[in-house]
Design a protein around this motif. Structure first.
Motif, PDB file in Angstrom:
ATOM      1  N   GLY A  85       0.792  -1.225   0.000  1.00  0.00           N
ATOM      2  CA  GLY A  85       0.000   0.000   0.000  1.00  0.00           C
ATOM      3  C   GLY A  85       0.820   1.268   0.000  1.00  0.00           C
ATOM      4  N   THR A  86       2.133   1.167   0.191  1.00  0.00           N
ATOM      5  CA  THR A  86       2.996   2.351   0.203  1.00  0.00           C
ATOM      6  C   THR A  86       4.324   2.041  -0.490  1.00  0.00           C
ATOM      7  OG1 THR A  86       3.981   1.804   2.351  1.00  0.00           O
ATOM      8  CG2 THR A  86       2.008   3.210   2.358  1.00  0.00           C
ATOM      9  N   LEU A  87       4.948   3.080  -1.013  1.00  0.00           N
ATOM     10  CA  LEU A  87       6.246   2.950  -1.676  1.00  0.00           C
ATOM     11  C   LEU A  87       6.878   4.319  -1.769  1.00  0.00           C
ATOM     12  CD1 LEU A  87       8.293   1.226  -3.456  1.00  0.00           C
ATOM     13  CD2 LEU A  87       6.993   2.112  -5.422  1.00  0.00           C
ATOM     14  N   THR A  88       8.184   4.382  -1.550  1.00  0.00           N
ATOM     15  CA  THR A  88       8.937   5.620  -1.752  1.00  0.00           C
ATOM     16  C   THR A  88      10.016   5.374  -2.795  1.00  0.00           C
ATOM     17  OG1 THR A  88       8.557   6.346   0.528  1.00  0.00           O
ATOM     18  CG2 THR A  88      10.372   7.382  -0.662  1.00  0.00           C
ATOM     19  N   ALA A 110       4.190   6.464 -10.304  1.00  0.00           N
ATOM     20  CA  ALA A 110       2.785   6.790 -10.532  1.00  0.00           C
ATOM     21  C   ALA A 110       2.696   8.131 -11.242  1.00  0.00           C
ATOM     22  CB  ALA A 110       2.032   6.836  -9.205  1.00  0.00           C
ATOM     23  N   PRO A 111       1.544   8.442 -11.854  1.00  0.00           N
ATOM     24  CA  PRO A 111       1.389   9.752 -12.494  1.00  0.00           C
ATOM     25  C   PRO A 111       1.626  10.875 -11.500  1.00  0.00           C
ATOM     26  CG  PRO A 111      -0.418   8.300 -13.093  1.00  0.00           C
ATOM     27  CD  PRO A 111       0.339   7.609 -12.005  1.00  0.00           C
ATOM     28  N   TYR A 112       2.286  11.916 -11.970  1.00  0.00           N
ATOM     29  CA  TYR A 112       2.581  13.040 -11.075  1.00  0.00           C
ATOM     30  C   TYR A 112       2.665  14.313 -11.898  1.00  0.00           C
ATOM     31  CZ  TYR A 112       5.206  16.269  -8.162  1.00  0.00           C
ATOM     32  OH  TYR A 112       5.610  17.388  -7.465  1.00  0.00           O
ATOM     33  N   GLU A 113       1.979  15.350 -11.429  1.00  0.00           N
ATOM     34  CA  GLU A 113       2.060  16.668 -12.033  1.00  0.00           C
ATOM     35  C   GLU A 113       2.732  17.617 -11.049  1.00  0.00           C
ATOM     36  OE1 GLU A 113       1.325  17.361 -15.043  1.00  0.00           O
ATOM     37  OE2 GLU A 113       0.373  15.464 -15.560  1.00  0.00           O
ATOM     38  N   PRO A 114       3.711  18.410 -11.505  1.00  0.00           N
ATOM     39  CA  PRO A 114       4.427  19.310 -10.590  1.00  0.00           C
ATOM     40  C   PRO A 114       3.525  20.260  -9.826  1.00  0.00           C
ATOM     41  CG  PRO A 114       5.589  19.143 -12.677  1.00  0.00           C
ATOM     42  CD  PRO A 114       4.272  18.441 -12.858  1.00  0.00           C
ATOM     43  N   ASP A 115       2.355  20.616 -10.406  1.00  0.00           N
ATOM     44  CA  ASP A 115       1.461  21.529  -9.698  1.00  0.00           C
ATOM     45  C   ASP A 115       0.632  20.821  -8.632  1.00  0.00           C
ATOM     46  OD1 ASP A 115      -0.388  20.102 -11.150  1.00  0.00           O
ATOM     47  OD2 ASP A 115      -1.128  21.788 -12.305  1.00  0.00           O
ATOM     48  N   GLY A 116       0.825  19.508  -8.508  1.00  0.00           N
ATOM     49  CA  GLY A 116       0.133  18.766  -7.466  1.00  0.00           C
ATOM     50  C   GLY A 116      -1.246  18.287  -7.832  1.00  0.00           C
ATOM     51  N   SER A 117      -1.722  18.594  -9.042  1.00  0.00           N
ATOM     52  CA  SER A 117      -3.059  18.153  -9.431  1.00  0.00           C
ATOM     53  C   SER A 117      -3.079  16.633  -9.580  1.00  0.00           C
ATOM     54  CB  SER A 117      -3.472  18.817 -10.744  1.00  0.00           C
ATOM     55  OG  SER A 117      -2.554  18.495 -11.776  1.00  0.00           O
ATOM     56  N   GLU A 150       3.009  12.511  -1.594  1.00  0.00           N
ATOM     57  CA  GLU A 150       3.924  13.438  -0.938  1.00  0.00           C
ATOM     58  C   GLU A 150       5.232  13.491  -1.721  1.00  0.00           C
ATOM     59  OE1 GLU A 150       5.927  14.158   3.514  1.00  0.00           O
ATOM     60  OE2 GLU A 150       4.522  12.512   3.152  1.00  0.00           O
ATOM     61  N   VAL A 151       5.826  14.669  -1.772  1.00  0.00           N
ATOM     62  CA  VAL A 151       7.122  14.858  -2.420  1.00  0.00           C
ATOM     63  C   VAL A 151       8.056  15.528  -1.421  1.00  0.00           C
ATOM     64  CG1 VAL A 151       8.378  15.874  -4.355  1.00  0.00           C
ATOM     65  CG2 VAL A 151       6.005  15.099  -4.662  1.00  0.00           C
ATOM     66  N   GLU A 152       9.248  14.933  -1.226  1.00  0.00           N
ATOM     67  CA  GLU A 152      10.187  15.428  -0.229  1.00  0.00           C
ATOM     68  C   GLU A 152      11.514  15.788  -0.897  1.00  0.00           C
ATOM     69  OE1 GLU A 152       8.649  12.137   3.099  1.00  0.00           O
ATOM     70  OE2 GLU A 152      10.573  11.904   2.057  1.00  0.00           O
ATOM     71  N   GLU A 153      12.050  16.947  -0.576  1.00  0.00           N
ATOM     72  CA  GLU A 153      13.406  17.286  -1.004  1.00  0.00           C
ATOM     73  C   GLU A 153      14.399  16.435  -0.211  1.00  0.00           C
ATOM     74  OE1 GLU A 153      13.987  19.332  -3.482  1.00  0.00           O
ATOM     75  OE2 GLU A 153      11.882  19.926  -3.687  1.00  0.00           O
ATOM     76  N   ALA A 154      15.463  15.985  -0.888  1.00  0.00           N
ATOM     77  CA  ALA A 154      16.405  15.090  -0.213  1.00  0.00           C
ATOM     78  C   ALA A 154      17.818  15.315  -0.732  1.00  0.00           C
ATOM     79  CB  ALA A 154      16.004  13.636  -0.417  1.00  0.00           C
ATOM     80  N   SER A 155      18.797  15.162   0.153  1.00  0.00           N
ATOM     81  CA  SER A 155      20.221  15.136  -0.203  1.00  0.00           C
ATOM     82  C   SER A 155      20.715  13.723   0.065  1.00  0.00           C
ATOM     83  CB  SER A 155      21.018  16.145   0.621  1.00  0.00           C
ATOM     84  OG  SER A 155      20.604  17.464   0.344  1.00  0.00           O
ATOM     85  N   LEU A 156      21.148  13.034  -0.984  1.00  0.00           N
ATOM     86  CA  LEU A 156      21.499  11.624  -0.875  1.00  0.00           C
ATOM     87  C   LEU A 156      22.940  11.400  -1.301  1.00  0.00           C
ATOM     88  CD1 LEU A 156      18.275  10.148  -2.523  1.00  0.00           C
ATOM     89  CD2 LEU A 156      18.693  10.544  -0.090  1.00  0.00           C
ATOM     90  N   ASP A 157      23.602  10.510  -0.633  1.00  0.00           N
ATOM     91  CA  ASP A 157      24.966  10.130  -0.976  1.00  0.00           C
ATOM     92  C   ASP A 157      24.899   9.007  -2.007  1.00  0.00           C
ATOM     93  OD1 ASP A 157      27.818  10.138  -0.751  1.00  0.00           O
ATOM     94  OD2 ASP A 157      27.687   8.341   0.494  1.00  0.00           O
ATOM     95  N   TYR A 164       9.649  10.485  -3.726  1.00  0.00           N
ATOM     96  CA  TYR A 164       8.229  10.478  -4.047  1.00  0.00           C
ATOM     97  C   TYR A 164       7.538   9.374  -3.250  1.00  0.00           C
ATOM     98  CZ  TYR A 164       9.599  13.468  -7.925  1.00  0.00           C
ATOM     99  OH  TYR A 164      10.120  14.503  -8.674  1.00  0.00           O
ATOM    100  N   VAL A 165       6.580   9.775  -2.441  1.00  0.00           N
ATOM    101  CA  VAL A 165       5.837   8.835  -1.614  1.00  0.00           C
ATOM    102  C   VAL A 165       4.553   8.456  -2.350  1.00  0.00           C
ATOM    103  CG1 VAL A 165       4.737   8.440   0.617  1.00  0.00           C
ATOM    104  CG2 VAL A 165       6.789   9.881   0.471  1.00  0.00           C
ATOM    105  N   HIS A 166       4.343   7.146  -2.544  1.00  0.00           N
ATOM    106  CA  HIS A 166       3.181   6.636  -3.250  1.00  0.00           C
ATOM    107  C   HIS A 166       2.257   5.905  -2.283  1.00  0.00           C
ATOM    108  CE1 HIS A 166       6.502   6.881  -6.126  1.00  0.00           C
ATOM    109  NE2 HIS A 166       5.647   6.868  -7.119  1.00  0.00           N
ATOM    110  N   GLU A 167       0.976   5.904  -2.636  1.00  0.00           N
ATOM    111  CA  GLU A 167       0.006   5.100  -1.917  1.00  0.00           C
ATOM    112  C   GLU A 167      -0.898   4.386  -2.907  1.00  0.00           C
ATOM    113  OE1 GLU A 167      -2.194   7.252   0.999  1.00  0.00           O
ATOM    114  OE2 GLU A 167      -0.410   7.818   2.163  1.00  0.00           O
ATOM    115  N   ALA A 168      -1.297   3.166  -2.549  1.00  0.00           N
ATOM    116  CA  ALA A 168      -2.264   2.395  -3.329  1.00  0.00           C
ATOM    117  C   ALA A 168      -3.472   2.148  -2.432  1.00  0.00           C
ATOM    118  CB  ALA A 168      -1.661   1.081  -3.805  1.00  0.00           C
TER     119      ALA A 168
END
Length: 330
Positions: A77-80, A87-94, A113-120, A232-236
């Motif tokens: 039911g969840t995935l990041t 999944a489909p995603y529009e930058p304006d959040g629609s 949900e969309v989270e800014e991240a700094s990753l190594d 990007y946080v997904h839900e089903a």
């Protein structure tokens, strides 16, 4: 190594807009904002297929693990994901409706949900150079002998480098993470022979483009460091237990049904079917009717340069379409 640019890249490099090569109808004058309607798929489709979820597979770290990512999302039911949603995603959040069948039930899949991240992360990229050092013979076919994944990484990184040469862009000056291919999870650097030490230092590629006449010499780079990206946080969500229940839900996403339209309205819809219908202000009454029926509020040009877009769904001739209205003040 001969690089084949994608159709979209070829058009971009040639300075040709996508609208200019699509079939359709144009009613353009010299002045006024440009109104464009683009509908797909060509010829339409069924209601369930229109909203069926097709996982996004554009980046290599998703493409090579897409089936596992889809299974995790539908099972748990969840995935990041990193850098790209599946999944489909529009930058304006629609929200973009997308549904999937799983073990006899139906789920709505969405980015919540969309989270800014700094990753190594590791990054493999190519730096264009004038020539290899004396005594060093560049590898002519760097993908030979590599795994399918590594060969794809090499090709993608080489395309980025060649694009930078064409654009006269210093790829080395780009921020880390924007130079080549980043090993975002679930890609495992341990499964790649390109990092930490590539099996070659210099390669020579023959770009298949009219914008470069000579083969290009590239230096392989493998670096690890902090990369700015997004998670990007997904839900089903389970929404239906039968296809009939699902169809009732999907019907609510259809913004308009064009039953027995006038000939002028039908002309607009036919031109937009798999192509584009273009007009400049003042647009025709038929185009105005289509826009009104699609329940697009305030369909006016942007206050400044650029474009405004709206996405809608409609039924016409017993088939279903996804359409985009774009208004550009150019």
């Amino acid at each position: 190594m001969v690089l084949q640019p994608s159709r979209r890249d070829a058009l971009r490099l040639a300075g040709i807009g996508l609208v200019g090569v699509l079939p359709g109808c144009s009613v353009l004058s010299d002045d006024g904002a440009r109104y464009s309607l683009l509908s797909s798929p060509s010829g339409g489709t069924s209601l369930t297929d229109l909203f069926a979820w097709e996982p996004r597979r554009g980046t290599l770290h998703v493409r090579y693990h897409a089936d596992a990512l889809v299974a995790e999302l539908l099972d748990s039911g969840t995935l990041t994901t990193e850098a790209q949603p599946i999944a489909p995603y529009e930058p304006d959040g629609s929200p973009t409706p997308a549904y999937a069948e799983h073990e006899g039930a139906y789920y709505r899949v969405a980015v919540t949900e969309v989270e800014e991240a700094s990753l190594d992360r590791w990054e493999f990229w190519f730096e264009p150079v004038e020539d290899a050092p004396d005594g060093v013979d560049p590898v002519e076919d760097p993908g030979e002998g590599l795994s399918d994944l590594d060969a794809d990484i090499v090709e993608r990184a080489a395309q980025d480098a060649i694009g930078a040469v064409v654009d006269d862009d210093d790829i080395a000056a780009r921020p880390r993470g924007e130079r080549g291919v980043v090993y975002f999870e679930p890609l495992d650097p341990g499964d790649s022979d390109l990092v930490p030490d590539p099996p070659f230092e210099y390669v020579r590629v023959d770009p298949d483009t009219e914008f470069l006449d000579e083969p290009q010499t590239l230096r392989a780079r493998a670096e690890r460091g902090s990369v700015e990206t997004r998670r990007y946080v997904h839900e089903a969500e389970r929404v239906a237990d039968s296809e009939s229940e699902l169809r009732e839900i999907l019907a609510d996403h259809v913004d308009a049904t064009f039953d027995e339209p006038t000939e002028a309205v039908a002309d607009v819809l036919e031109a937009a079917d798999g192509g584009v219908h273009d007009e400049r202000e003042p647009i025709s009454e038929a185009f105005e009717e289509v826009i009104e029926r699609l329940a697009i509020e305030d369909p006016t040009p942007p206050d400044e340069s650029g474009a405004r877009t709206w996405s809608r769904h409609y039924e016409y001739g017993g088939s279903y379409y996804r359409t985009t209205l774009r208004i550009r003040d150019d």
